[in-house]
Motif scaffolding. Sequence first.
Motif, PDB file in Angstrom:
ATOM      1  N   ASP A   1      -3.846  34.946   6.015  1.00  0.00           N
ATOM      2  CA  ASP A   1      -2.881  35.788   5.293  1.00  0.00           C
ATOM      3  C   ASP A   1      -1.443  35.468   5.688  1.00  0.00           C
ATOM      4  OD1 ASP A   1      -4.808  36.987   3.815  1.00  0.00           O
ATOM      5  OD2 ASP A   1      -4.869  38.846   4.966  1.00  0.00           O
ATOM      6  N   ALA A   2      -1.226  35.197   6.965  1.00  0.00           N
ATOM      7  CA  ALA A   2       0.132  34.825   7.391  1.00  0.00           C
ATOM      8  C   ALA A   2       0.549  33.527   6.704  1.00  0.00           C
ATOM      9  CB  ALA A   2       0.188  34.681   8.914  1.00  0.00           C
ATOM     10  N   ALA A   3      -0.386  32.575   6.611  1.00  0.00           N
ATOM     11  CA  ALA A   3      -0.085  31.310   5.926  1.00  0.00           C
ATOM     12  C   ALA A   3       0.195  31.567   4.445  1.00  0.00           C
ATOM     13  CB  ALA A   3      -1.245  30.329   6.095  1.00  0.00           C
ATOM     14  N   LEU A   4      -0.596  32.421   3.810  1.00  0.00           N
ATOM     15  CA  LEU A   4      -0.395  32.739   2.388  1.00  0.00           C
ATOM     16  C   LEU A   4       0.992  33.352   2.160  1.00  0.00           C
ATOM     17  CD1 LEU A   4      -3.908  34.264   1.485  1.00  0.00           C
ATOM     18  CD2 LEU A   4      -2.941  32.167   0.519  1.00  0.00           C
ATOM     19  N   VAL A   5       1.361  34.303   3.024  1.00  0.00           N
ATOM     20  CA  VAL A   5       2.673  34.957   2.880  1.00  0.00           C
ATOM     21  C   VAL A   5       3.799  33.929   2.991  1.00  0.00           C
ATOM     22  CG1 VAL A   5       4.311  36.444   4.126  1.00  0.00           C
ATOM     23  CG2 VAL A   5       2.066  37.320   3.505  1.00  0.00           C
ATOM     24  N   HIS A   6       3.673  33.014   3.933  1.00  0.00           N
ATOM     25  CA  HIS A   6       4.737  32.017   4.096  1.00  0.00           C
ATOM     26  C   HIS A   6       4.791  31.040   2.925  1.00  0.00           C
ATOM     27  CE1 HIS A   6       4.889  33.752   8.112  1.00  0.00           C
ATOM     28  NE2 HIS A   6       6.124  33.299   8.123  1.00  0.00           N
ATOM     29  N   LEU A   7       3.616  30.666   2.401  1.00  0.00           N
ATOM     30  CA  LEU A   7       3.607  29.780   1.221  1.00  0.00           C
ATOM     31  C   LEU A   7       4.173  30.503   0.002  1.00  0.00           C
ATOM     32  CD1 LEU A   7       0.219  27.857   1.463  1.00  0.00           C
ATOM     33  CD2 LEU A   7       2.507  26.856   1.454  1.00  0.00           C
ATOM     34  N   LEU A   8       3.834  31.777  -0.142  1.00  0.00           N
ATOM     35  CA  LEU A   8       4.381  32.550  -1.267  1.00  0.00           C
ATOM     36  C   LEU A   8       5.897  32.668  -1.146  1.00  0.00           C
ATOM     37  CD1 LEU A   8       1.687  35.340  -1.629  1.00  0.00           C
ATOM     38  CD2 LEU A   8       2.279  33.637  -3.365  1.00  0.00           C
ATOM     39  N   ALA A   9       6.385  32.884   0.079  1.00  0.00           N
ATOM     40  CA  ALA A   9       7.836  32.968   0.291  1.00  0.00           C
ATOM     41  C   ALA A   9       8.492  31.668  -0.160  1.00  0.00           C
ATOM     42  CB  ALA A   9       8.145  33.249   1.761  1.00  0.00           C
ATOM     43  N   GLU A  10       7.893  30.547   0.206  1.00  0.00           N
ATOM     44  CA  GLU A  10       8.450  29.245  -0.172  1.00  0.00           C
ATOM     45  C   GLU A  10       8.363  29.036  -1.679  1.00  0.00           C
ATOM     46  OE1 GLU A  10      10.204  27.603   1.857  1.00  0.00           O
ATOM     47  OE2 GLU A  10      10.634  25.984   0.468  1.00  0.00           O
ATOM     48  N   ARG A  11       7.249  29.475  -2.269  1.00  0.00           N
ATOM     49  CA  ARG A  11       7.085  29.336  -3.734  1.00  0.00           C
ATOM     50  C   ARG A  11       8.185  30.118  -4.470  1.00  0.00           C
ATOM     51  NH1 ARG A  11       4.960  30.456  -8.652  1.00  0.00           N
ATOM     52  NH2 ARG A  11       3.335  29.091  -9.458  1.00  0.00           N
ATOM     53  N   PHE A  12       8.482  31.338  -3.994  1.00  0.00           N
ATOM     54  CA  PHE A  12       9.513  32.129  -4.671  1.00  0.00           C
ATOM     55  C   PHE A  12      10.915  31.557  -4.419  1.00  0.00           C
ATOM     56  CE2 PHE A  12       6.157  35.468  -4.880  1.00  0.00           C
ATOM     57  CZ  PHE A  12       6.186  35.645  -6.248  1.00  0.00           C
ATOM     58  N   ARG A  13      11.123  30.924  -3.253  1.00  0.00           N
ATOM     59  CA  ARG A  13      12.403  30.237  -3.036  1.00  0.00           C
ATOM     60  C   ARG A  13      12.590  29.161  -4.104  1.00  0.00           C
ATOM     61  NH1 ARG A  13      15.044  29.526   1.824  1.00  0.00           N
ATOM     62  NH2 ARG A  13      14.815  27.269   1.693  1.00  0.00           N
ATOM     63  N   CYS A  14      11.484  28.460  -4.375  1.00  0.00           N
ATOM     64  CA  CYS A  14      11.527  27.356  -5.335  1.00  0.00           C
ATOM     65  C   CYS A  14      11.685  27.878  -6.769  1.00  0.00           C
ATOM     66  CB  CYS A  14      10.247  26.540  -5.175  1.00  0.00           C
ATOM     67  SG  CYS A  14      10.357  24.919  -5.914  1.00  0.00           S
ATOM     68  N   THR A  15      10.943  28.933  -7.117  1.00  0.00           N
ATOM     69  CA  THR A  15      11.048  29.457  -8.490  1.00  0.00           C
ATOM     70  C   THR A  15      12.405  30.139  -8.714  1.00  0.00           C
ATOM     71  OG1 THR A  15       9.782  31.439  -7.854  1.00  0.00           O
ATOM     72  CG2 THR A  15       8.582  29.678  -8.959  1.00  0.00           C
ATOM     73  N   LYS A  16      13.008  30.614  -7.634  1.00  0.00           N
ATOM     74  CA  LYS A  16      14.348  31.188  -7.775  1.00  0.00           C
ATOM     75  C   LYS A  16      15.331  30.108  -8.237  1.00  0.00           C
ATOM     76  CE  LYS A  16      17.562  34.059  -5.119  1.00  0.00           C
ATOM     77  NZ  LYS A  16      17.870  34.596  -3.768  1.00  0.00           N
ATOM     78  N   LYS A  17      15.217  28.914  -7.603  1.00  0.00           N
ATOM     79  CA  LYS A  17      16.067  27.794  -8.028  1.00  0.00           C
ATOM     80  C   LYS A  17      15.784  27.441  -9.485  1.00  0.00           C
ATOM     81  CE  LYS A  17      16.153  25.611  -3.514  1.00  0.00           C
ATOM     82  NZ  LYS A  17      15.521  24.548  -2.738  1.00  0.00           N
ATOM     83  N   VAL A  18      14.502  27.455  -9.850  1.00  0.00           N
ATOM     84  CA  VAL A  18      14.132  27.160 -11.234  1.00  0.00           C
ATOM     85  C   VAL A  18      14.754  28.193 -12.170  1.00  0.00           C
ATOM     86  CG1 VAL A  18      12.179  27.116 -12.860  1.00  0.00           C
ATOM     87  CG2 VAL A  18      11.996  25.932 -10.670  1.00  0.00           C
ATOM     88  N   GLY A  19      14.763  29.449 -11.733  1.00  0.00           N
ATOM     89  CA  GLY A  19      15.337  30.518 -12.557  1.00  0.00           C
ATOM     90  C   GLY A  19      16.816  30.289 -12.822  1.00  0.00           C
ATOM     91  N   VAL A  20      17.540  29.909 -11.769  1.00  0.00           N
ATOM     92  CA  VAL A  20      18.981  29.641 -11.920  1.00  0.00           C
ATOM     93  C   VAL A  20      19.184  28.462 -12.873  1.00  0.00           C
ATOM     94  CG1 VAL A  20      21.059  28.883 -10.689  1.00  0.00           C
ATOM     95  CG2 VAL A  20      19.560  30.601  -9.654  1.00  0.00           C
TER      96      VAL A  20
END
Lengths: 117, 117
Positions: free
Chosen positions: B31-50
Amino acid sequence: MTTSPGIHRSNEPAEVPEELREARATIDNIDAALVHLLAERFRCTKKVGVLKARLDLPPSDPGREDRQVERLRALAEDAGLDPVFAEKFLKFIVEEVIRHHEDIADSLAGEGAPTGA
Amino acid sequence: MTTSPGIHRSNEPAEVPEELREARATIDNIDAALVHLLAERFRCTKKVGVLKARLDLPPSDPGREDRQVERLRALAEDAGLDPVFAEKFLKFIVEEVIRHHEDIADSLAGEGAPTGA
Protein backbone atom coordinates in the motif's frame (compact mmCIF):
# COMPACT_ATOMS: atom_id res chain seq x y z
CA MET A 1 7.84 8.13 -39.36
CA THR A 2 9.83 8.20 -36.13
CA THR A 3 7.86 5.41 -34.40
CA SER A 4 8.53 1.69 -34.85
CA PRO A 5 6.10 -1.17 -34.47
CA GLY A 6 6.46 -2.75 -31.04
CA ILE A 7 7.42 0.49 -29.28
CA HIS A 8 4.63 1.20 -26.89
CA ARG A 9 4.29 4.90 -27.74
CA SER A 10 3.35 4.03 -31.31
CA ASN A 11 -0.15 3.39 -29.85
CA GLU A 12 -0.65 7.14 -29.77
CA PRO A 13 -2.08 8.81 -32.88
CA ALA A 14 0.47 10.83 -34.90
CA GLU A 15 -1.23 14.15 -34.14
CA VAL A 16 -0.56 13.86 -30.37
CA PRO A 17 2.02 16.53 -29.38
CA GLU A 18 5.42 15.08 -28.39
CA GLU A 19 5.25 16.46 -24.82
CA LEU A 20 1.88 14.78 -24.24
CA ARG A 21 3.14 11.56 -25.84
CA GLU A 22 6.12 11.52 -23.43
CA ALA A 23 3.93 12.11 -20.36
CA ARG A 24 1.58 9.33 -21.46
CA ALA A 25 4.50 6.89 -21.79
CA THR A 26 5.40 7.62 -18.13
CA ILE A 27 1.77 7.22 -17.06
CA ASP A 28 1.55 3.90 -18.90
CA ASN A 29 4.68 2.63 -17.13
CA ILE A 30 3.29 3.69 -13.75
CA ASP A 31 -0.02 1.99 -14.56
CA ALA A 32 1.75 -1.27 -15.41
CA ALA A 33 3.52 -1.09 -12.03
CA LEU A 34 0.20 -0.35 -10.27
CA VAL A 35 -1.49 -3.34 -11.94
CA HIS A 36 1.32 -5.66 -10.88
CA LEU A 37 1.31 -4.36 -7.29
CA LEU A 38 -2.47 -4.74 -7.14
CA ALA A 39 -2.14 -8.31 -8.44
CA GLU A 40 0.34 -9.06 -5.67
CA ARG A 41 -1.86 -7.35 -3.07
CA PHE A 42 -4.84 -9.53 -4.04
CA ARG A 43 -2.65 -12.66 -3.95
CA CYS A 44 -1.83 -11.70 -0.37
CA THR A 45 -5.38 -10.80 0.67
CA LYS A 46 -6.58 -14.09 -0.87
CA LYS A 47 -4.34 -15.94 1.60
CA VAL A 48 -5.70 -13.71 4.38
CA GLY A 49 -9.23 -14.60 3.27
CA VAL A 50 -8.53 -18.33 3.51
CA LEU A 51 -6.90 -17.85 6.91
CA LYS A 52 -9.81 -15.76 8.22
CA ALA A 53 -12.36 -18.29 6.99
CA ARG A 54 -10.43 -21.16 8.68
CA LEU A 55 -10.06 -19.22 11.93
CA ASP A 56 -13.69 -18.13 11.70
CA LEU A 57 -12.74 -14.43 11.76
CA PRO A 58 -15.15 -11.93 10.11
CA PRO A 59 -14.22 -10.82 6.53
CA SER A 60 -14.24 -7.16 7.59
CA ASP A 61 -12.15 -5.72 10.46
CA PRO A 62 -13.06 -2.06 11.18
CA GLY A 63 -10.19 -1.54 13.67
CA ARG A 64 -7.64 -2.67 11.09
CA GLU A 65 -9.26 -0.50 8.42
CA ASP A 66 -9.15 2.58 10.65
CA ARG A 67 -5.42 2.03 11.26
CA GLN A 68 -4.84 1.60 7.51
CA VAL A 69 -6.71 4.82 6.69
CA GLU A 70 -4.70 6.82 9.24
CA ARG A 71 -1.41 5.45 7.98
CA LEU A 72 -2.19 5.92 4.27
CA ARG A 73 -3.45 9.48 4.79
CA ALA A 74 -0.14 10.33 6.50
CA LEU A 75 1.91 8.63 3.75
CA ALA A 76 -0.15 10.43 1.10
CA GLU A 77 0.49 13.81 2.69
CA ASP A 78 4.23 13.16 2.73
CA ALA A 79 4.13 12.10 -0.93
CA GLY A 80 2.04 15.09 -2.06
CA LEU A 81 -1.06 12.99 -2.78
CA ASP A 82 -4.51 14.25 -1.67
CA PRO A 83 -5.19 12.29 1.57
CA VAL A 84 -8.92 12.31 0.77
CA PHE A 85 -8.15 10.51 -2.48
CA ALA A 86 -5.84 8.05 -0.67
CA GLU A 87 -8.69 7.19 1.70
CA LYS A 88 -11.16 6.76 -1.18
CA PHE A 89 -8.61 4.55 -2.94
CA LEU A 90 -8.20 2.30 0.10
CA LYS A 91 -11.97 1.97 0.49
CA PHE A 92 -12.27 1.09 -3.20
CA ILE A 93 -9.75 -1.74 -2.80
CA VAL A 94 -11.05 -2.95 0.57
CA GLU A 95 -14.56 -3.31 -0.90
CA GLU A 96 -13.15 -5.64 -3.53
CA VAL A 97 -11.15 -7.57 -0.92
CA ILE A 98 -14.22 -8.05 1.29
CA ARG A 99 -16.13 -9.37 -1.73
CA HIS A 100 -13.30 -11.89 -2.31
CA HIS A 101 -13.28 -12.88 1.37
CA GLU A 102 -17.03 -13.50 1.35
CA ASP A 103 -16.61 -15.68 -1.77
CA ILE A 104 -13.84 -17.66 -0.04
CA ALA A 105 -15.95 -18.12 3.12
CA ASP A 106 -18.91 -19.27 0.97
CA SER A 107 -16.84 -21.73 -1.01
CA LEU A 108 -15.23 -23.19 2.15
CA ALA A 109 -18.72 -23.55 3.70
CA GLY A 110 -19.86 -25.26 0.48
CA GLU A 111 -17.01 -27.77 0.79
CA GLY A 112 -18.59 -29.07 4.01
CA ALA A 113 -16.36 -27.20 6.48
CA PRO A 114 -17.82 -27.44 10.01
CA THR A 115 -20.43 -24.72 10.60
CA GLY A 116 -22.02 -23.60 13.85
CA ALA A 117 -19.38 -25.48 15.84
CA MET B 1 6.29 -9.31 24.26
CA THR B 2 8.04 -9.88 20.93
CA THR B 3 7.08 -6.51 19.43
CA SER B 4 9.01 -3.27 19.91
CA PRO B 5 7.73 0.28 19.71
CA GLY B 6 8.45 1.75 16.30
CA ILE B 7 8.15 -1.55 14.43
CA HIS B 8 5.21 -1.16 12.11
CA ARG B 9 3.61 -4.51 12.97
CA SER B 10 3.20 -3.43 16.58
CA ASN B 11 0.14 -1.51 15.34
CA GLU B 12 -1.72 -4.80 15.29
CA PRO B 13 -3.49 -5.89 18.48
CA ALA B 14 -1.73 -8.70 20.39
CA GLU B 15 -4.51 -11.19 19.70
CA VAL B 16 -3.96 -11.10 15.91
CA PRO B 17 -2.55 -14.50 14.81
CA GLU B 18 1.09 -14.34 13.64
CA GLU B 19 0.27 -15.54 10.10
CA LEU B 20 -2.30 -12.74 9.67
CA ARG B 21 0.08 -10.19 11.18
CA GLU B 22 2.77 -11.18 8.63
CA ALA B 23 0.38 -10.93 5.69
CA ARG B 24 -0.77 -7.52 6.87
CA ALA B 25 2.83 -6.27 7.04
CA THR B 26 3.23 -7.24 3.36
CA ILE B 27 -0.07 -5.56 2.45
CA ASP B 28 1.01 -2.39 4.27
CA ASN B 29 4.28 -2.30 2.33
CA ILE B 30 2.44 -2.77 -0.96
CA ASP B 31 0.00 0.00 0.00
CA ALA B 32 2.85 2.40 0.73
CA ALA B 33 4.26 1.63 -2.73
CA LEU B 34 0.82 2.14 -4.32
CA VAL B 35 0.38 5.52 -2.60
CA HIS B 36 3.78 6.70 -3.82
CA LEU B 37 3.12 5.52 -7.38
CA LEU B 38 -0.28 7.22 -7.35
CA ALA B 39 1.36 10.43 -6.10
CA GLU B 40 3.80 10.27 -9.00
CA ARG B 41 1.01 9.48 -11.47
CA PHE B 42 -0.95 12.56 -10.37
CA ARG B 43 2.20 14.71 -10.61
CA CYS B 44 2.45 13.56 -14.21
CA THR B 45 -1.25 14.00 -15.05
CA LYS B 46 -1.14 17.46 -13.51
CA LYS B 47 1.50 18.41 -16.10
CA VAL B 48 -0.70 16.86 -18.77
CA GLY B 49 -3.62 18.94 -17.51
CA VAL B 50 -1.65 22.18 -17.82
CA LEU B 51 -0.46 21.15 -21.28
CA LYS B 52 -3.99 20.26 -22.44
CA ALA B 53 -5.40 23.52 -21.10
CA ARG B 54 -2.66 25.50 -22.90
CA LEU B 55 -3.15 23.61 -26.17
CA ASP B 56 -6.92 23.89 -25.74
CA LEU B 57 -7.36 20.09 -25.82
CA PRO B 58 -10.40 18.60 -24.02
CA PRO B 59 -9.73 17.20 -20.48
CA SER B 60 -11.13 13.79 -21.49
CA ASP B 61 -9.86 11.74 -24.45
CA PRO B 62 -12.05 8.67 -25.10
CA GLY B 63 -9.67 7.16 -27.71
CA ARG B 64 -6.76 7.28 -25.29
CA GLU B 65 -8.91 5.82 -22.50
CA ASP B 66 -10.02 2.91 -24.71
CA ARG B 67 -6.39 2.09 -25.50
CA GLN B 68 -5.49 2.27 -21.80
CA VAL B 69 -8.34 -0.09 -20.86
CA GLU B 70 -7.31 -2.65 -23.49
CA ARG B 71 -3.69 -2.56 -22.39
CA LEU B 72 -4.39 -2.74 -18.65
CA ARG B 73 -6.84 -5.61 -19.08
CA ALA B 74 -4.15 -7.57 -20.94
CA LEU B 75 -1.49 -6.74 -18.30
CA ALA B 76 -3.93 -7.71 -15.54
CA GLU B 77 -4.62 -11.08 -17.14
CA ASP B 78 -0.90 -11.81 -17.38
CA ALA B 79 -0.43 -10.82 -13.73
CA GLY B 80 -3.38 -12.89 -12.47
CA LEU B 81 -5.51 -9.82 -11.61
CA ASP B 82 -9.20 -9.77 -12.54
CA PRO B 83 -9.32 -7.66 -15.75
CA VAL B 84 -12.77 -6.37 -14.77
CA PHE B 85 -11.25 -4.98 -11.57
CA ALA B 86 -8.30 -3.48 -13.51
CA GLU B 87 -10.76 -1.66 -15.75
CA LYS B 88 -12.78 -0.39 -12.75
CA PHE B 89 -9.53 0.75 -11.13
CA LEU B 90 -8.50 2.74 -14.21
CA LYS B 91 -11.92 4.38 -14.42
CA PHE B 92 -11.69 5.28 -10.72
CA ILE B 93 -8.36 7.04 -11.29
CA VAL B 94 -9.31 8.67 -14.59
CA GLU B 95 -12.40 10.23 -12.96
CA GLU B 96 -10.10 11.89 -10.42
CA VAL B 97 -7.70 13.01 -13.15
CA ILE B 98 -10.49 14.58 -15.21
CA ARG B 99 -11.65 16.45 -12.10
CA HIS B 100 -8.09 17.80 -11.70
CA HIS B 101 -7.90 18.76 -15.39
CA GLU B 102 -11.17 20.66 -15.18
CA ASP B 103 -9.85 22.53 -12.12
CA ILE B 104 -6.66 23.41 -14.00
CA ALA B 105 -8.62 24.62 -17.04
CA ASP B 106 -10.87 26.71 -14.76
CA SER B 107 -7.96 28.28 -12.92
CA LEU B 108 -6.11 29.10 -16.17
CA ALA B 109 -9.30 30.69 -17.55
CA GLY B 110 -9.60 32.66 -14.28
CA GLU B 111 -6.06 33.98 -14.79
CA GLY B 112 -7.22 35.74 -17.94
CA ALA B 113 -5.90 33.25 -20.50
CA PRO B 114 -7.25 34.00 -23.97
CA THR B 115 -10.71 32.47 -24.49
CA GLY B 116 -12.69 32.02 -27.66
CA ALA B 117 -9.68 33.00 -29.77
